[in-house]
Design a protein around this motif. Sequence first.
Motif, PDB file in Angstrom:
ATOM      1  N   ASP A 139       0.855  -1.181   0.000  1.00 44.51           N
ATOM      2  CA  ASP A 139       0.000   0.000   0.000  1.00 44.51           C
ATOM      3  C   ASP A 139       0.896   1.239   0.000  1.00 44.51           C
ATOM      4  O   ASP A 139       2.115   1.145   0.119  1.00 44.51           O
ATOM      5  N   ARG A 140       0.301   2.410  -0.158  1.00 44.60           N
ATOM      6  CA  ARG A 140       1.090   3.630  -0.316  1.00 44.60           C
ATOM      7  C   ARG A 140       1.943   3.921   0.916  1.00 44.60           C
ATOM      8  O   ARG A 140       3.090   4.338   0.789  1.00 44.60           O
TER       9      ARG A 140
ATOM     10  N   LEU B  50       5.209   6.616 -11.748  1.00 47.85           N
ATOM     11  CA  LEU B  50       5.220   5.361 -11.017  1.00 47.85           C
ATOM     12  C   LEU B  50       3.991   4.539 -11.390  1.00 47.85           C
ATOM     13  O   LEU B  50       2.864   4.987 -11.195  1.00 47.85           O
ATOM     14  N   PRO B  51       4.182   3.331 -11.958  1.00 49.58           N
ATOM     15  CA  PRO B  51       3.034   2.487 -12.293  1.00 49.58           C
ATOM     16  C   PRO B  51       2.363   1.963 -11.031  1.00 49.58           C
ATOM     17  O   PRO B  51       3.027   1.725 -10.023  1.00 49.58           O
ATOM     18  N   VAL B  52       1.047   1.807 -11.073  1.00 51.27           N
ATOM     19  CA  VAL B  52       0.291   1.339  -9.920  1.00 51.27           C
ATOM     20  C   VAL B  52      -0.610   0.180 -10.317  1.00 51.27           C
ATOM     21  O   VAL B  52      -0.857  -0.065 -11.493  1.00 51.27           O
ATOM     22  N   VAL B  53      -1.115  -0.513  -9.292  1.00 52.85           N
ATOM     23  CA  VAL B  53      -2.108  -1.565  -9.468  1.00 52.85           C
ATOM     24  C   VAL B  53      -3.341  -1.097  -8.705  1.00 52.85           C
ATOM     25  O   VAL B  53      -3.261  -0.803  -7.512  1.00 52.85           O
ATOM     26  N   ARG B  54      -4.471  -0.993  -9.400  1.00 44.66           N
ATOM     27  CA  ARG B  54      -5.717  -0.555  -8.760  1.00 44.66           C
ATOM     28  C   ARG B  54      -6.638  -1.761  -8.615  1.00 44.66           C
ATOM     29  O   ARG B  54      -7.121  -2.306  -9.602  1.00 44.66           O
ATOM     30  N   LEU B  55      -6.861  -2.172  -7.365  1.00 47.03           N
ATOM     31  CA  LEU B  55      -7.764  -3.281  -7.060  1.00 47.03           C
ATOM     32  C   LEU B  55      -8.918  -2.710  -6.246  1.00 47.03           C
ATOM     33  O   LEU B  55      -8.753  -2.366  -5.079  1.00 47.03           O
TER      34      LEU B  55
ATOM     35  N   ARG C  62      -8.464   0.428  -3.899  1.00 52.05           N
ATOM     36  CA  ARG C  62      -7.101   0.455  -3.362  1.00 52.05           C
ATOM     37  C   ARG C  62      -6.082   0.743  -4.446  1.00 52.05           C
ATOM     38  O   ARG C  62      -6.184   0.249  -5.554  1.00 52.05           O
ATOM     39  N   VAL C  63      -5.100   1.547  -4.095  1.00 44.27           N
ATOM     40  CA  VAL C  63      -3.969   1.829  -4.987  1.00 44.27           C
ATOM     41  C   VAL C  63      -2.757   1.133  -4.376  1.00 44.27           C
ATOM     42  O   VAL C  63      -2.361   1.446  -3.256  1.00 44.27           O
ATOM     43  N   LEU C  64      -2.201   0.171  -5.106  1.00 39.42           N
ATOM     44  CA  LEU C  64      -1.068  -0.598  -4.627  1.00 39.42           C
ATOM     45  C   LEU C  64       0.115  -0.404  -5.559  1.00 39.42           C
ATOM     46  O   LEU C  64      -0.053  -0.105  -6.747  1.00 39.42           O
ATOM     47  N   LEU C  65       1.299  -0.582  -5.023  1.00 39.92           N
ATOM     48  CA  LEU C  65       2.524  -0.406  -5.795  1.00 39.92           C
ATOM     49  C   LEU C  65       3.344  -1.688  -5.740  1.00 39.92           C
ATOM     50  O   LEU C  65       3.472  -2.301  -4.678  1.00 39.92           O
ATOM     51  N   ARG C  66       3.909  -2.064  -6.872  1.00 41.20           N
ATOM     52  CA  ARG C  66       4.783  -3.229  -6.899  1.00 41.20           C
ATOM     53  C   ARG C  66       6.147  -2.833  -6.346  1.00 41.20           C
ATOM     54  O   ARG C  66       6.662  -1.754  -6.636  1.00 41.20           O
ATOM     55  N   VAL C  67       6.736  -3.707  -5.558  1.00 41.22           N
ATOM     56  CA  VAL C  67       8.075  -3.465  -5.028  1.00 41.22           C
ATOM     57  C   VAL C  67       9.054  -3.327  -6.190  1.00 41.22           C
ATOM     58  O   VAL C  67       9.943  -2.476  -6.164  1.00 41.22           O
TER      59      VAL C  67
ATOM     60  N   TRP D 272      -0.714 -12.020  -1.307  1.00 40.83           N
ATOM     61  CA  TRP D 272      -0.171 -11.598  -2.602  1.00 40.83           C
ATOM     62  C   TRP D 272      -0.822 -10.303  -3.052  1.00 40.83           C
ATOM     63  O   TRP D 272      -0.161  -9.403  -3.538  1.00 40.83           O
ATOM     64  N   LEU D 273      -2.164 -10.229  -2.913  1.00 41.84           N
ATOM     65  CA  LEU D 273      -2.916  -9.091  -3.417  1.00 41.84           C
ATOM     66  C   LEU D 273      -3.035  -7.956  -2.408  1.00 41.84           C
ATOM     67  O   LEU D 273      -3.608  -6.920  -2.717  1.00 41.84           O
ATOM     68  N   ASN D 274      -2.522  -8.173  -1.197  1.00 42.22           N
ATOM     69  CA  ASN D 274      -2.559  -7.159  -0.142  1.00 42.22           C
ATOM     70  C   ASN D 274      -3.992  -6.741   0.164  1.00 42.22           C
ATOM     71  O   ASN D 274      -4.300  -5.553   0.274  1.00 42.22           O
TER      72      ASN D 274
END
Length: 154
Positions: free
Chosen positions: A21-22, A45-50, A53-58, A95-97
């Motif tokens: 998460d951020r 910065l690319p993000v994953v939106r589920l 929620r806005v998540l970031l890949r390590v 995995w999906l936080n």
Amino acid sequence: MSAHPVPFTPFPIPDHLVLLDRLSAAERVRCHVATLDRWIAAGRLPVVRLGDRVLLRVSSLEALAEATATGTTPPGPSHALPAGARVTRAEAAQWLNVGETSLKTWANPDTAQGPHLRPERMGRRITYRTADITALIDAHSCPATSGPLAGRIA
């Protein structure tokens, strides 16, 4: 035939699928959350939106840090996972936080909110295919639009 069940060994999360998460991402790169928000808003910065929620890949955070430090864009991550590998509901949630309740909600195809992820039963255990989780993350990823990672889903 043996009466003892086969021991279950957890499947490790591949580096390119670790989502933060951020707040956790800001702590990892030692910056303020507002700085991350500016990078995301600027498209650096690319993000994953589920869902909401806005998540970031390590791997995205590390690639941006390396690109900033060296001035060169690092190669993209390898997406090699064993075919047919499965993870438990708890592992998929990790995995999906997200919480396991979100996974249960996403398992219902009639639910209008959030992505859809289909569980499968293996005996008493509910499992998810790692290929489905990877596809879900990739489908909900937004690439960077500017900066050294432009056009990449790192």
